[in-house]
Motif scaffolding. Sequence first.
Motif, PDB file in Angstrom:
ATOM      1  N   ASP A  25      33.787  12.870   8.184  1.00  0.00           N
ATOM      2  CA  ASP A  25      34.581  11.746   7.679  1.00  0.00           C
ATOM      3  C   ASP A  25      33.747  10.893   6.715  1.00  0.00           C
ATOM      4  O   ASP A  25      34.229  10.471   5.661  1.00  0.00           O
ATOM      5  N   LYS A  31      28.871  17.015  19.645  1.00  0.00           N
ATOM      6  CA  LYS A  31      28.334  15.719  20.071  1.00  0.00           C
ATOM      7  C   LYS A  31      26.890  15.470  19.653  1.00  0.00           C
ATOM      8  O   LYS A  31      26.325  14.437  19.989  1.00  0.00           O
ATOM      9  N   MET A  63      39.996   8.408  12.242  1.00  0.00           N
ATOM     10  CA  MET A  63      39.365   7.680  13.348  1.00  0.00           C
ATOM     11  C   MET A  63      38.409   8.598  14.108  1.00  0.00           C
ATOM     12  O   MET A  63      38.604   8.855  15.294  1.00  0.00           O
ATOM     13  N   PRO A  64      37.369   9.085  13.428  1.00  0.00           N
ATOM     14  CA  PRO A  64      36.481  10.081  14.053  1.00  0.00           C
ATOM     15  C   PRO A  64      35.878   9.590  15.362  1.00  0.00           C
ATOM     16  O   PRO A  64      35.436   8.435  15.428  1.00  0.00           O
ATOM     17  N   ALA A  65      35.859  10.451  16.376  1.00  0.00           N
ATOM     18  CA  ALA A  65      35.423  10.018  17.711  1.00  0.00           C
ATOM     19  C   ALA A  65      34.279  10.856  18.270  1.00  0.00           C
ATOM     20  O   ALA A  65      33.982  10.785  19.451  1.00  0.00           O
ATOM     21  N   ASN A  66      33.655  11.661  17.434  1.00  0.00           N
ATOM     22  CA  ASN A  66      32.433  12.349  17.858  1.00  0.00           C
ATOM     23  C   ASN A  66      31.514  12.503  16.636  1.00  0.00           C
ATOM     24  O   ASN A  66      31.976  12.350  15.500  1.00  0.00           O
ATOM     25  N   PRO A  67      30.229  12.770  16.854  1.00  0.00           N
ATOM     26  CA  PRO A  67      29.279  12.792  15.731  1.00  0.00           C
ATOM     27  C   PRO A  67      29.632  13.806  14.634  1.00  0.00           C
ATOM     28  O   PRO A  67      29.423  13.530  13.451  1.00  0.00           O
ATOM     29  N   LEU A  86      24.727  15.146   7.230  1.00  0.00           N
ATOM     30  CA  LEU A  86      25.465  14.267   6.317  1.00  0.00           C
ATOM     31  C   LEU A  86      24.663  13.934   5.057  1.00  0.00           C
ATOM     32  O   LEU A  86      25.128  14.213   3.940  1.00  0.00           O
ATOM     33  N   LEU A  89      23.892  14.261  17.462  1.00  0.00           N
ATOM     34  CA  LEU A  89      23.691  13.270  16.394  1.00  0.00           C
ATOM     35  C   LEU A  89      23.219  13.933  15.104  1.00  0.00           C
ATOM     36  O   LEU A  89      23.327  13.352  14.021  1.00  0.00           O
ATOM     37  N   LEU A 143      32.524  12.287  12.708  1.00  0.00           N
ATOM     38  CA  LEU A 143      32.031  11.114  11.985  1.00  0.00           C
ATOM     39  C   LEU A 143      31.244  11.536  10.745  1.00  0.00           C
ATOM     40  O   LEU A 143      31.384  10.937   9.668  1.00  0.00           O
ATOM     41  N   PHE A 151      25.380  13.632  11.793  1.00  0.00           N
ATOM     42  CA  PHE A 151      25.306  12.533  10.809  1.00  0.00           C
ATOM     43  C   PHE A 151      23.875  12.140  10.456  1.00  0.00           C
ATOM     44  O   PHE A 151      23.641  11.579   9.400  1.00  0.00           O
ATOM     45  N   GLU A 152      22.919  12.462  11.329  1.00  0.00           N
ATOM     46  CA  GLU A 152      21.533  12.110  11.027  1.00  0.00           C
ATOM     47  C   GLU A 152      20.940  13.039   9.966  1.00  0.00           C
ATOM     48  O   GLU A 152      20.216  12.604   9.083  1.00  0.00           O
TER      49      GLU A 152
END
Lengths: 285, 285
Positions: free
Chosen positions: A145, A85, A135-139, A94, A87, A142, A90-91
């Motif tokens: 994905d 969870k 359908m990613p549902a957590n950071p 990614l 961030l 995501l 992706f911050e």
Amino acid sequence: MKKILVTGSTGFIGNYVVQELLKNNYQVIASSAREEKAKQFSWYSQVKYVAFNFQDFDESINYALFFDSPDAVIHLAWEGLPNYKSLFHFETNLPLHYKFLKNLIVNGIKDITVTGTCFEYGMQDGSLSEDMQSMPANPYALAKDSLRKFLQELQKVEPYMLKWIRLFYMYGSGQNPNSLLSQLDKALANGDKVFNMSGGEQTRDYLPVEKVATYVVQIATQNNVTGIVNCCSGKPSTVKSLVEKYLEEKNKNISLNLGHYQYPDYEPMHFWGDDKKLKTIINNG
Amino acid sequence: MKKILVTGSTGFIGNYVVQELLKNNYQVIASSAREEKAKQFSWYSQVKYVAFNFQDFDESINYALFFDSPDAVIHLAWEGLPNYKSLFHFETNLPLHYKFLKNLIVNGIKDITVTGTCFEYGMQDGSLSEDMQSMPANPYALAKDSLRKFLQELQKVEPYMLKWIRLFYMYGSGQNPNSLLSQLDKALANGDKVFNMSGGEQTRDYLPVEKVATYVVQIATQNNVTGIVNCCSGKPSTVKSLVEKYLEEKNKNISLNLGHYQYPDYEPMHFWGDDKKLKTIINNG
């Protein structure tokens, strides 16, 4: 013989992937941020080890040369797990991992394998196949994905081969000490009478990590494989039955305190991988 | 009266959004990278104008203070349009705009409106409603879709109000000179006999930009609106009939050379917005 770079080589899966590549006579360039840990593995003397911390990524460096011009890469590195969870995924991860892989690609490495996750499917129940919408549902999900989608867009401009392996659940020696079976091992070693766990009724897809490594290597080294591949057993199993089977195999006994922990909110209750594509690859191997 | 920051204020929509806010007696802080252009608008003297180029973004700056502590932001800025296929959108814009908005949020601005795009729906035909799964199919759409998902994850950790407005097609004075009706205006002004266009059979959803601005302002300034809102007419119209109606309204004649240009490959043939949610908002306004 093909020269293959493995990032994250001192991670749980990385260690087994390096062993599997060596067993198949590939030349291995192993990388990670932890050379001290790498030295403890028996494979250390059989690979070219290149220490690299992703925090030190520098766009002006040619990483194909930096890693001694491998023919292909199996990119397992990913920081910050298992804190799904945060961030941070992706911050920070990614953009960093995208830039890293793009750097390898534009510098001539056109055979790229990256590990994704079953969490990319998100809160979808049942048998999950590669052609389903993610359908990613957590950071964490995501970030993975998004990385895959960015890499797929990059392919249109800068052609290269991308194999995206969606990992499901796995177990084995060297796993995160907070994982279920590691905790169970610890409880057994302590001689505990009771093992606290969730309700155990959730259905998952588990593989031993050695098996995962053979699949990863087969997918990565076959030329005609492209796109997303589920790395899974294809067989749904409840967490409770996984634990019971594990105890049976070890010939151990412990009382399961079912329902002690809540079910995680970032996963659906029942899901497993569709292994049709994987089977085709394995049969061609 | 509420103080609202409008980024991208000198863009096609921005100019109209600023006018609409002033008409409704809001205090406006207008920003863009082009102060010279801003000075040409009649609203320049009625706003607090703050020049800002996203390339100069600096994480150590408190942008809530930098922009004179607005109560809310309508974030329209986005560089590199209309080149939808450039990787720049997710490589550069996405992390930059995410960091910028996060900076505003953690520094106390909790009322955020951002414009997305109908392209987030991707290659899906027919009436598009906000609860459908997004399927971005070009780098621009992917960047906007990712930005929305990142901002939604950020909400779970750092609560704030997010309104995500999906823009469909629009037309009006000040539009990109390469857009369809701008090209048509030019052909008419030149006295051309023939206007080259696509087959014109593709179905789209068009609004005049003045209408778009009233919708954006209503969505942004209502307190009980959250999530994704289509900004659309709800009425499918072929591109050919749009052009014919436009000529009729202007009482002009030109021969349409249909089929001169190919249909774009990044859009489905027939799509328009479902305006149920928008209508509810407008009726509450």
